[in-house]
Scaffold this active site. Structure first.
Site, PDB file in Angstrom:
ATOM      1  N   ARG B  86     -14.574  36.300  24.202  1.00  0.00           N
ATOM      2  CA  ARG B  86     -15.785  37.894  24.396  1.00  0.00           C
ATOM      3  C   ARG B  86     -15.121  39.058  23.798  1.00  0.00           C
ATOM      4  O   ARG B  86     -15.233  39.847  21.979  1.00  0.00           O
ATOM      5  CB  ARG B  86     -16.785  38.138  24.650  1.00  0.00           C
ATOM      6  CG  ARG B  86     -17.323  37.187  25.194  1.00  0.00           C
ATOM      7  CD  ARG B  86     -18.257  37.610  27.006  1.00  0.00           C
ATOM      8  NE  ARG B  86     -19.179  36.499  27.256  1.00  0.00           N
ATOM      9  CZ  ARG B  86     -20.709  36.463  27.554  1.00  0.00           C
ATOM     10  NH1 ARG B  86     -20.423  37.434  27.712  1.00  0.00           N
ATOM     11  NH2 ARG B  86     -21.099  36.036  28.303  1.00  0.00           N
ATOM     12  N   GLU B 157     -25.617  30.969  18.769  1.00  0.00           N
ATOM     13  CA  GLU B 157     -26.533  32.476  19.044  1.00  0.00           C
ATOM     14  C   GLU B 157     -25.561  33.961  18.714  1.00  0.00           C
ATOM     15  O   GLU B 157     -24.706  33.765  19.279  1.00  0.00           O
ATOM     16  CB  GLU B 157     -26.920  32.481  20.873  1.00  0.00           C
ATOM     17  CG  GLU B 157     -27.578  33.831  21.109  1.00  0.00           C
ATOM     18  CD  GLU B 157     -27.908  34.146  22.466  1.00  0.00           C
ATOM     19  OE1 GLU B 157     -26.750  33.910  23.425  1.00  0.00           O
ATOM     20  OE2 GLU B 157     -29.232  33.958  23.473  1.00  0.00           O
TER      21      GLU B 157
END
Lengths: 396, 454
Positions: B86, B157
């Site tokens: 991430r 998403e």
């Protein structure tokens, strides 16, 4: 290019000057026996004559910029904020002093162009005291500005002669407020070059303000993709005769400050290949990887003594390597960039005229392998035609 | 070569990425099973899709997780990415993946997709032949999304606001907008080959006292930014707020306004879906209470008419849920959805009108910003507090808006900061709160609310 057609852009560097007109960019090695104005009009007089004064835009890094000392209260707020603003205004920082260590801090021997004092938010008072005043008495400076807690302004004003007071650079939510200090430093730079005889003469040919080159380059960065295939995050390295500048995307650092600018700048005042050649060689000799690099480039350290085109190329390659070292985690510096996340590396300045793309890629690949133990290879973009600088000057 | 393609090649030349064959990826997407596309599932399955969360570092554990989920009758498989990926730190995720493989102890909190690579991951995704949803929280997800789509993950998403303001302290917001613009373009480009790639915004935000008007505005903005780049399937979402009535009102307003604003920018042909998240706040330690909370979420999702529900587990309060707990919650949610028949259609006209006015006023202020692009208007609006997300850790967020629950557990705006809530609406909001209390009691109420379901 249509917006450039009626404008003449001039960048006065410490080694070259570049003139961009509708005909393209021409560059000339400076004749140091001549005044800049005389040199410039001798070499490009015919071109300059065809432009009105209001259409001539000049930027300059010829005098290396202003030297600054910053005194702050915390490393993570006041010092960091003021340092960031100074770098982005095109100012060179010679040192920072943490106020709690002021009594044991060394006294700079150079003449300092501007001292910045900063610390605290506006609701805090009695931050600075006699330690500051006695430290300031020992140093030689031309200007001093206070951008800390407003509650201390009065005391400082009473005790420091010629103190300029500006709004605090830290707001109540610890956000950075950069505009006032930035404007002050930019104007100071302007006043400084006005005071330098040979730059002052350049106002004979322009009616616009002369800005510092790094300030202009910083302005360009948001528009860089209009000219180049540059993929964010990227860094731009400007290796010149006296200084080396790095402009970097802020997502390469962990502790971004919220500013209006998407990019920050770092300057290495003593990593140039001409005027600060000796200090570049000194830094190189103190780097544990440099001899391996020299051997990789198939030269020996004797190259440092040589005055040849080859020696110049090697110095430029060294400058790239050293500057990357200085911003990597290899060194604890003002800022460490996440170089493994880098997608593009843009080079501008004299270096693009000397080194080939392959030579630069070779050094970058050496750096990643040796210092970061990685095979990462950011794409290298060469600004060989000084497009970045011309783009920036017209954004102003 | 187009500028976008040049950019893609530079991004994919990262040393942690296996050689990327664009032509082969396009060919794969063109011929991929329609079952892998959630957009196709939305259209053809006449039911609310159920999707759990979950991700493990190693291929084997991820495979086992998917086997469990498929047996529990999951509709959409999750692929939760580890936190090093991430943050674009592929070197650390690579190292930790190796350690996880060697020691059989999970050294990562999700699946390091970039390190596994698309060729390996694709084998797993195509084997199960169910749509997979990528859950990550990455501001610069360019490389991750390229790898995901090449792997067969066609539901992405996130967004520049919803994956930044709740998760990051100082990643530059303007960069996040530009990096997500790249993601939208890639999704739009691939959408022309087969079924549309679905983009889903992350509505829960900080999951702490976020008023519905802020959630909806951010959902609408991310939807518009996505549609204007050419995305044809988009899911807006929100999470259980703690008030049944407010959730129903939010669902009605977000559905109505999403269609309205998509039409406004000439993208009325895009499919807009609604996703509901089961409770995203602090869970009770008592697992029986957790189960009740989850069941209530499912009932609300049915009343809202959500197209997809994202589940939680009763173990939520005590650590990372096991695959067994995840599978159990999916099975329970599916069961409850099957038996929830004939729920009343609840409508609260006054609340809907108030919320609609609030959202429209904020949207108008954003559109009136002088910037020339929508993303810059949104950026400026966050910077100057027109959009203010309560409890966001990001330094650019204003944090001037203060919210509190009323007696019926609705989230109400007590202090609007720079958010242009119309006076009439603001008076309505305040009229529902007990503002006679002293400041300490109000602060205590807010602190208590963080653990409201305890």
């Amino acid at each position: 290019m249509s917006q450039l057609n009626n404008k003449l852009l001039i960048d006065v560097g410490s080694t070259y000057f570049k003139v961009s007109s509708s005909k393209g960019v021409e560059q000339h090695f400076r004749d140091f026996n001549k005044d800049i104005y005389d040199d410039l009009t001798y070499k490009c007089g015919d071109t300059i004559k065809t432009y009105e004064k209001e259409n001539v835009y000049i930027c300059s890094s010829a005098n290396g910029g202003l030297s600054t000392l910053i005194i702050g209260v915390t490393n993570s707020f006041s010092l960091k904020y003021a340092t960031n603003i100074a770098f982005n205004s095109g100012i060179n920082i010679i040192d920072t002093v943490l106020y709690q260590d002021i009594e044991t801090s060394s006294i700079p021997s150079d003449l300092i162009d501007v001292v910045i004092v900063v610390g605290g938010i506006d609701s805090v008072s009695n931050i600075f005291g006699k330690e500051l005043f006695s430290y300031l008495e020992k140093i030689t400076y031309s200007n001093i500005v206070y951008v800390g807690s407003s509650k201390d302004s009065e005391t400082l004003q009473k005790n420091i002669e010629n103190l300029v007071i500006l709004p605090n650079v830290i707001d109540d939510k610890l956000h950075i407020v950069e505009e006032h200090l930035k404007e002050y430093l930019t104007n100071l730079y302007q006043a400084d070059i006005m005071g330098k005889e040979d730059i002052k003469n350049l106002y004979e040919i322009t009616s616009n303000q002369i800005y510092s080159t790094p300030y202009i380059v910083n302005k360009t960065l948001p528009f860089i993709t209009t000219k180049f295939s540059v993929v964010d995050p990227y860094i731009l390295i400007d290796i010149g005769g006296a200084t080396t500048d790095i402009h970097y995307s802020k997502d390469l650092v962990d502790d971004n400050l919220v500013t209006t600018n998407e990019y920050d700048r770092l300057v290495f005042k003593k990593l140039g290949v001409f005027k600060s050649k000796e200090s570049l060689i000194f830094s190189a000799k103190n780097n544990e990887f440099v001899y391996e690099l020299l051997s990789h480039l198939k030269v020996t350290e004797n190259i440092f003594e040589e005055q040849s085109e080859k020696a110049l190329r090697i110095l430029m390659q060294l400058a790239i390597f050293l500057v990357l070292c200085k911003v990597s985690h290899y060194r604890k510096a003002y800022v460490n960039l996440k170089l493994l996340s880098l997608n593009s590396l843009v080079l501008t300045g004299g270096i693009t005229k000397v080194l080939s793309q392959e030579e630069i890629e070779d050094i970058i690949s050496f750096f990643y392998k040796k210092i970061l133990n990685s095979n990462h290879n950011p794409s290298v973009v060469m600004d060989s035609n000084y497009d970045i600088w011309t783009l920036g000057l017209t954004q102003k | 070569m187009s500028l976008l393609q040049e950019e893609r090649e530079i991004i994919l030349s990262n040393e942690y990425v296996e050689h990327f064959d664009f032509a082969e990826v396009e060919e794969f997407i063109k011929n991929a099973s329609k079952d892998l596309f959630i957009s196709h599932n939305f259209r053809t399955k006449n039911k609310m899709l159920v999707q759990p969360r979950g991700g493990f570092p190693t291929y084997n554990k991820m495979y086992a997780l998917y086997e469990f989920f498929v047996n529990a009758n999951v509709d959409v498989l999750p692929c939760t990415i580890d936190s090093n990926t991430r943050l674009n730190d592929y070197a650390t995720s690579k190292k930790m993946l190796r350690l996880s493989e060697e020691s059989e102890v999970d050294m990562l909190n999700g699946y390091p997709l970039v390190n596994h690579g698309y060729r390996t991951t694709r084998k797993m995704i195509t084997h199960f032949n169910k749509p997979v949803s990528l859950r990550h929280g990455t501001p610069d997800a360019r490389l991750l999304i390229e790898t995901a789509i090449a792997s067969g993950i066609f539901e992405i998403e996130g967004g520049p606001i919803t994956y930044l303001l709740p998760y990051s302290k100082n990643f530059p917001l303007d960069k996040a907008f530009l990096y997500w613009k790249y993601v939208e373009r890639v999704c739009a480009k691939y959408s022309t080959l087969n079924e549309p790639i679905n983009r889903e915004s992350f509505g829960p935000l900080t999951a702490t006292l976020v008023p519905p008007c802020i959630t909806i505005v951010i959902q609408l903005l991310e939807m518009l930014l996505s549609l204007e780049e050419g995305v044809k399937s988009f899911s807006v979402s929100f999470s259980q707020s703690g008030s049944v009535n407010q959730d129903i009102v939010t669902g009605a307003v977000i559905r109505k306004l999403a269609k309205h604003y998509a039409n406004e920018i000439g993208c009325g042909d895009a499919e807009i879906h609604l996703v509901y998240h089961q409770w995203m706040g602090a869970f009770p330690m008592d697992q029986n209470f957790s189960s009740q909370l989850i069941s209530l979420s499912t009932a609300i999702a049915a009343m809202v008419g959500a197209d997809k529900i994202i589940t939680k587990t009763k173990q939520e309060a005590s650590g990372i849920p096991t695959k067994e707990a995840n599978a159990e919650t999916v099975a329970n949610t599916q069961y409850l959805l099957r038996i929830l028949n004939g729920l009343p259609n609840v409508v609260d006209v006054e609340e809907e009108e108030n919320l609609t006015l609030e959202v429209k006023a904020i949207m108008e202020a954003i559109f009136n910003d002088s910037a020339d692009t929508l993303w810059r208007k949104a950026f400026n609006s966050i910077k100057n507090g027109i959009i203010d997300v309560p409890f966001s850790p990001h330094i650019i967020n204003h944090n001037e808006m203060i919210t509190i629950r009323d007696v019926n557990k609705n989230i109400r705006i007590m202090k609007r900061g720079n958010v242009p809530i119309p006076d009439k609406c603001f008076e309505y909001e305040k009229s529902k709160c007990d503002l006679k209390k002293d400041t300490t009691s109000i602060v205590n109420d807010i602190i208590h609310d963080i653990g409201i379901m305890q």
